[in-house]
Design an enzyme around this catalytic site. Structure first.
Site, PDB file in Angstrom:
ATOM      1  N   GLU A  49       8.462  -1.193  -1.050  1.00 22.34           N
ATOM      2  CA  GLU A  49       8.185  -1.657  -2.472  1.00 22.34           C
ATOM      3  C   GLU A  49       8.008  -3.167  -2.346  1.00 22.34           C
ATOM      4  O   GLU A  49       8.923  -4.008  -1.802  1.00 22.34           O
ATOM      5  CB  GLU A  49       9.591  -1.461  -3.333  1.00 22.34           C
ATOM      6  CG  GLU A  49       9.384  -1.915  -4.869  1.00 22.34           C
ATOM      7  CD  GLU A  49       8.324  -1.084  -5.620  1.00 22.34           C
ATOM      8  OE1 GLU A  49       8.268   0.017  -5.125  1.00 22.34           O
ATOM      9  OE2 GLU A  49       7.601  -1.532  -6.243  1.00 22.34           O
ATOM     10  N   CYS A  86       0.348  -0.247   2.857  1.00 22.86           N
ATOM     11  CA  CYS A  86       0.545   0.167   1.667  1.00 22.86           C
ATOM     12  C   CYS A  86       1.359  -1.236   1.021  1.00 22.86           C
ATOM     13  O   CYS A  86       0.683  -2.168   0.810  1.00 22.86           O
ATOM     14  CB  CYS A  86       1.654   1.324   1.436  1.00 22.86           C
ATOM     15  SG  CYS A  86       1.440   2.114  -0.154  1.00 22.86           S
ATOM     16  N   ARG A 139       2.077   5.957  -3.874  1.00 25.03           N
ATOM     17  CA  ARG A 139       2.061   5.327  -5.028  1.00 25.03           C
ATOM     18  C   ARG A 139       1.186   3.922  -4.239  1.00 25.03           C
ATOM     19  O   ARG A 139       1.616   2.716  -4.253  1.00 25.03           O
ATOM     20  CB  ARG A 139       3.403   4.655  -5.422  1.00 25.03           C
ATOM     21  CG  ARG A 139       4.310   5.657  -6.171  1.00 25.03           C
ATOM     22  CD  ARG A 139       5.576   5.125  -6.817  1.00 25.03           C
ATOM     23  NE  ARG A 139       6.495   4.668  -5.584  1.00 25.03           N
ATOM     24  CZ  ARG A 139       6.758   3.355  -5.292  1.00 25.03           C
ATOM     25  NH1 ARG A 139       6.505   2.485  -6.127  1.00 25.03           N
ATOM     26  NH2 ARG A 139       7.647   3.131  -4.252  1.00 25.03           N
ATOM     27  N   HIS A 174      -0.617   5.970   4.675  1.00 18.60           N
ATOM     28  CA  HIS A 174       0.282   5.722   5.579  1.00 18.60           C
ATOM     29  C   HIS A 174       0.236   6.652   6.739  1.00 18.60           C
ATOM     30  O   HIS A 174       0.736   7.752   6.846  1.00 18.60           O
ATOM     31  CB  HIS A 174       1.756   6.065   4.917  1.00 18.60           C
ATOM     32  CG  HIS A 174       2.291   5.280   3.659  1.00 18.60           C
ATOM     33  ND1 HIS A 174       3.407   4.547   4.062  1.00 18.60           N
ATOM     34  CD2 HIS A 174       2.166   5.105   2.498  1.00 18.60           C
ATOM     35  CE1 HIS A 174       3.757   3.823   2.893  1.00 18.60           C
ATOM     36  NE2 HIS A 174       3.014   4.211   2.130  1.00 18.60           N
ATOM     37  N   GLU A 176       1.993   6.428   9.298  1.00 13.11           N
ATOM     38  CA  GLU A 176       3.080   6.670  10.183  1.00 13.11           C
ATOM     39  C   GLU A 176       3.754   8.068   9.791  1.00 13.11           C
ATOM     40  O   GLU A 176       4.510   8.473  10.432  1.00 13.11           O
ATOM     41  CB  GLU A 176       4.113   5.446   9.992  1.00 13.11           C
ATOM     42  CG  GLU A 176       4.751   5.294   8.890  1.00 13.11           C
ATOM     43  CD  GLU A 176       3.906   4.920   7.652  1.00 13.11           C
ATOM     44  OE1 GLU A 176       2.569   4.491   7.577  1.00 13.11           O
ATOM     45  OE2 GLU A 176       4.455   4.649   6.443  1.00 13.11           O
TER      46      GLU A 176
HETATM   47  N1  GLN Z   1       3.874   0.800  -5.043  1.00 14.41           N
HETATM   48  C1  GLN Z   1       4.534   0.146  -3.946  1.00 14.41           C
HETATM   49  C2  GLN Z   1       4.371  -1.273  -4.244  1.00 14.41           C
HETATM   50  O1  GLN Z   1       3.620  -1.474  -5.272  1.00 14.41           O
HETATM   51  C3  GLN Z   1       3.848   0.344  -2.698  1.00 14.41           C
HETATM   52  C4  GLN Z   1       4.395   2.140  -2.174  1.00 14.41           C
HETATM   53  C5  GLN Z   1       4.069   2.137  -0.629  1.00 14.41           C
HETATM   54  O2  GLN Z   1       4.404   1.115  -0.049  1.00 14.41           O
HETATM   55  N2  GLN Z   1       4.183   3.317  -0.328  1.00 14.41           N
HETATM   56  O3  GLN Z   1       5.072  -2.153  -3.522  1.00 14.41           O
END
Ligand code: GLN
Length: 196
Positions: A49, A86, A139, A174, A176
């Protein structure tokens, strides 16, 4: 060669396992402190996050202990190879829709949660630098602008999902979490080796 994975939150062990699967001689370090950062030749900033990661990066881990934010920013600016997946990509971006940027070193604009909520997460497939790879979008953010010094290494649905600017690699997906496929991790190890 020593590769670090920022180990404050998010998919840390998956990245460490992938790197180890490439070559047992590569030393892997979960990075939580400035001293650990100093031992690495390259750094992976994992998904998680981005708002949480950012808060922890900027907060001293203990009284009189230096937070990681400035030392990481300085290492990247000095040419250390870094790969953001991400949330890691969001932290590297120079512009984040509706928010202040974090490191701001990668010349892209990004929209967080660009595909919607957790329930809209999906696995796709695409070409990354001439290889067909599985792409897990969790996400994921959407890259809405790419600067002229930024190379697009992969696209999905007509949008950039892997980009590179010199020593900075970033993917909205991702690699990984893809079992038995460490080819993008190998690509990053080659980037680190080129800079060592
Ligand atoms: N939605 C997350 C963000 O805005 C990122 C999601 C992820 O790293 N899988 O930080």
């Amino acid at each position: 060669m020593t590769i670090g994975v920022l180990a404050l939150q998010g998919s840390v062990s998956e990245h460490l396992k992938m790197i180890t699967s490439i070559n047992k001689k590569i030393v892997t370090v979960p990075v939580r402190t400035v001293d650990e950062l100093a031992t690495v030749d390259g750094l992976i900033i994992p998904g998680g996050e981005s708002t949480t990661l950012r808060k922890i990066l900027e907060t001293p881990p203990a009284p009189n202990v230096e937070p990681l934010f400035i030392p990481i920013k300085e290492r990247i600016a000095a040419g250390m190879a870094v790969w953001g997946t991400c949330a890691g990509l969001i932290l590297l971006a120079s512009r984040v829709e509706g928010e202040n940027p974090c490191f701001g070193l990668l010349d892209i604009d990004v929209k967080r949660n660009g595909y919607g909520r957790q329930i809209n997460s999906f696995v796709g497939e695409g070409e990354f630098d001439g290889m067909t790879v599985g792409m897990a979008f969790i996400r994921a953010p959407i890259v809405t602008r790419v600067g002229s010094g930024v190379q697009v290494l992969a696209e999905y649905d007509g949008k950039p999902v892997a980009v590179r600017q010199d020593n900075i690699l970033a993917t909205t997906f991702h690699p990984e979490v893809m079992q038995r496929d460490n080819r993008i991790h190998k690509y990053f190890c080659n980037m680190v080796e080129d800079k060592v």
